[in-house]
Design an enzyme around this catalytic site. Structure first.
Site, PDB file in Angstrom:
ATOM      1  N   GLU A  31      -6.712   3.183  10.122  1.00 52.20           N
ATOM      2  CA  GLU A  31      -5.724   2.989   8.978  1.00 52.20           C
ATOM      3  C   GLU A  31      -6.931   1.586   8.187  1.00 52.20           C
ATOM      4  OE1 GLU A  31      -2.955  -0.142   8.552  1.00 52.20           O
ATOM      5  OE2 GLU A  31      -2.482  -0.189  10.896  1.00 52.20           O
TER       6      GLU A  31
ATOM      7  N   LYS B  94       5.805  -4.395  16.359  1.00 54.55           N
ATOM      8  CA  LYS B  94       6.291  -5.454  16.298  1.00 54.55           C
ATOM      9  C   LYS B  94       8.010  -6.571  16.773  1.00 54.55           C
ATOM     10  CE  LYS B  94       2.697  -6.891  13.747  1.00 54.55           C
ATOM     11  NZ  LYS B  94       3.136  -5.344  12.924  1.00 54.55           N
TER      12      LYS B  94
HETATM   13  N1  PSU Z   1       1.583  -3.726  11.625  1.00 56.68           N
HETATM   14  C1  PSU Z   1       0.974  -4.180  12.071  1.00 56.68           C
HETATM   15  N2  PSU Z   1      -0.106  -4.900  11.526  1.00 56.68           N
HETATM   16  C2  PSU Z   1      -0.690  -4.464  10.309  1.00 56.68           C
HETATM   17  C3  PSU Z   1       0.989  -3.695   9.619  1.00 56.68           C
HETATM   18  C4  PSU Z   1       1.868  -3.232  10.909  1.00 56.68           C
HETATM   19  O1  PSU Z   1       0.388  -5.001  13.804  1.00 56.68           O
HETATM   20  O2  PSU Z   1      -1.004  -4.435   9.254  1.00 56.68           O
HETATM   21  C5  PSU Z   1       0.803  -2.497   8.582  1.00 56.68           C
HETATM   22  C6  PSU Z   1       0.926  -0.718   8.480  1.00 56.68           C
HETATM   23  O3  PSU Z   1      -0.594  -0.418   7.710  1.00 56.68           O
HETATM   24  C7  PSU Z   1       2.305  -0.654   8.257  1.00 56.68           C
HETATM   25  C8  PSU Z   1       2.304  -1.182   7.245  1.00 56.68           C
HETATM   26  O4  PSU Z   1       1.721   1.209   8.225  1.00 56.68           O
HETATM   27  O5  PSU Z   1       1.814  -2.732   7.553  1.00 56.68           O
HETATM   28  C9  PSU Z   1       3.567  -0.933   7.813  1.00 56.68           C
HETATM   29  O6  PSU Z   1       4.095  -1.412   6.313  1.00 56.68           O
HETATM   30  P1  PSU Z   1       5.702  -1.639   6.142  1.00 56.68           P
HETATM   31  O7  PSU Z   1       6.797  -2.222   7.178  1.00 56.68           O
HETATM   32  O8  PSU Z   1       6.249  -2.290   4.886  1.00 56.68           O
HETATM   33  O9  PSU Z   1       6.502  -0.122   5.584  1.00 56.68           O
END
Ligand code: PSU
Ligand code: MN
Length: 307
Positions: A25, A159
């Site tokens: 990603e 996380k």
């Molecule tokens: N977890 C990480 N680093 C990140 C992300 C998640 O450790 O950069 C990013 C990923 O791209 C994930 C996104 O899909 O955050 C999720 O964002 P949201 O919680 O707004 O859906």
């Protein structure tokens, strides 16, 4: 309209040979890590995939097309891009039509990987149900994507900034297999342990690959979440990271951070509060996930060629 998918020559060659490919990603590059560690990590992750017998395909939207595989210059440009959009399922088509640079989240990367015929995807952590999600309704689109798109995603769990029990409940409701790799407990990103049992456990890439292919045979839509614990030597124990998470969450609430901004804000604050320790752990776990995803991709190719 022409189909807006552009494979790099390396990825196109791997595809036509049926060789293993691992999708990566780009939101982790634009919104998850600071420059220059973001570009360095992206490069290291690609090298790790190659060293383990697969072809890396970093995914992003540039120049009105979905790019599957970026070259060195493009990776550099993305890593320093100001105002790259964070693209999830809802944003993908709009970004392609209006132009501009977009980084793909786990959800959007899964969609693009599927379109390119890629089965396996490595990332750091997935989005999930945020704490207070029952009030805020903040549930990452990553979770529903796992229920709909047939890609096996390797992450270090989710996380501890999230509500992990609710995240697991949501995945169970949507029928997503959550497979802890080599242990019984669901890992919590920076920490190997979460105190929560994982619904499933597997101890080999071959088994995870076979389960991926079996789901296809059964016609089940949706992917698998493989939860790979961070390597022991890079782990931040739960008691060390918990107070930092609590501080970052309190600051986010005070500042009224909402929607797409929540995850990047928390990651940045925990990076600062930990004096960079969270970033070192993040890099180590992404590399470990790239290794496991490569092994799974190699197995999927091998098992598919045999059948
Ligand atoms: N977890 C990480 N680093 C990140 C992300 C998640 O450790 O950069 C990013 C990923 O791209 C994930 C996104 O899909 O955050 C999720 O964002 P949201 O919680 O707004 O859906
Ligand atoms: Mn959200």
């Amino acid at each position: 309209m022409t189909f807006p998918l552009r494979l790099s020559s390396e990825v196109a060659a791997a595809r036509s040979d049926g060789a293993p490919i691992v999708a990566l990603e780009s939101t982790i590059i634009t919104h998850g890590m600071p420059f220059p560690q973001n570009v360095e990590t992206a490069r290291l992750v690609e090298a790790e995939v190659r060293a383990h017998g697969a072809t890396p395909a970093t995914i992003a939207v540039m120049d009105r097309s979905i790019r599957i595989g970026l070259d060195e210059d493009e990776l550099q440009a993305l890593g320093q891009a100001k105002g790259a959009a964070k693209l999830s399922r809802a944003d993908l088509a709009a970004c392609l039509v209006t132009g501009g640079t977009g980084a793909t989240t786990v959800a959007a990367t899964m969609i693009c990987a599927r379109l390119a015929g890629i089965d396996t995807f490595a990332t750091g952590g997935i989005g999930g149900v945020h704490r207070g999600g029952a009030e805020s309704f903040d549930i990452s689109a990553d979770l529903s994507e796992l229920a709909e798109t047939a890609v096996t995603v390797v992450a270090a769990g989710a996380k501890a900034i999230l509500d992990l029990p609710k995240t697991l409940e949501y995945l169970e409701t949507r029928g997503v297999p959550v497979i802890a790799y080599g242990q019984d407990e669901f890992p919590a990103f920076w920490s190997r342990r979460s105190g929560l049992a994982a619904p499933l456990r597997m101890d080999s890439a071959a088994q995870i690959a076979a389960a991926h292919l079996m789901r296809g045979l059964l016609g089940l839509p949706g992917g698998q979440l493989v939860a790979n614990p961070i390597p022991v030597e890079a782990e931040i124990p739960r008691e060390d990271i918990t107070p930092l998470i609590d501080t970052a969450l309190a600051e986010a609430a005070t500042a009224g951070i909402a929607a797409k901004a929540v995850t990047p804000f928390l990651l940045q604050r925990i990076f600062e509060l930990s004096g960079g320790r969270s970033l070192a752990a993040n890099i180590a776990l992404v590399l470990a996930n790239a290794r496991l995803a490569s092994a799974i991709a190699v197995e999927i190719s091998r098992q598919r060629a045999k059948s």
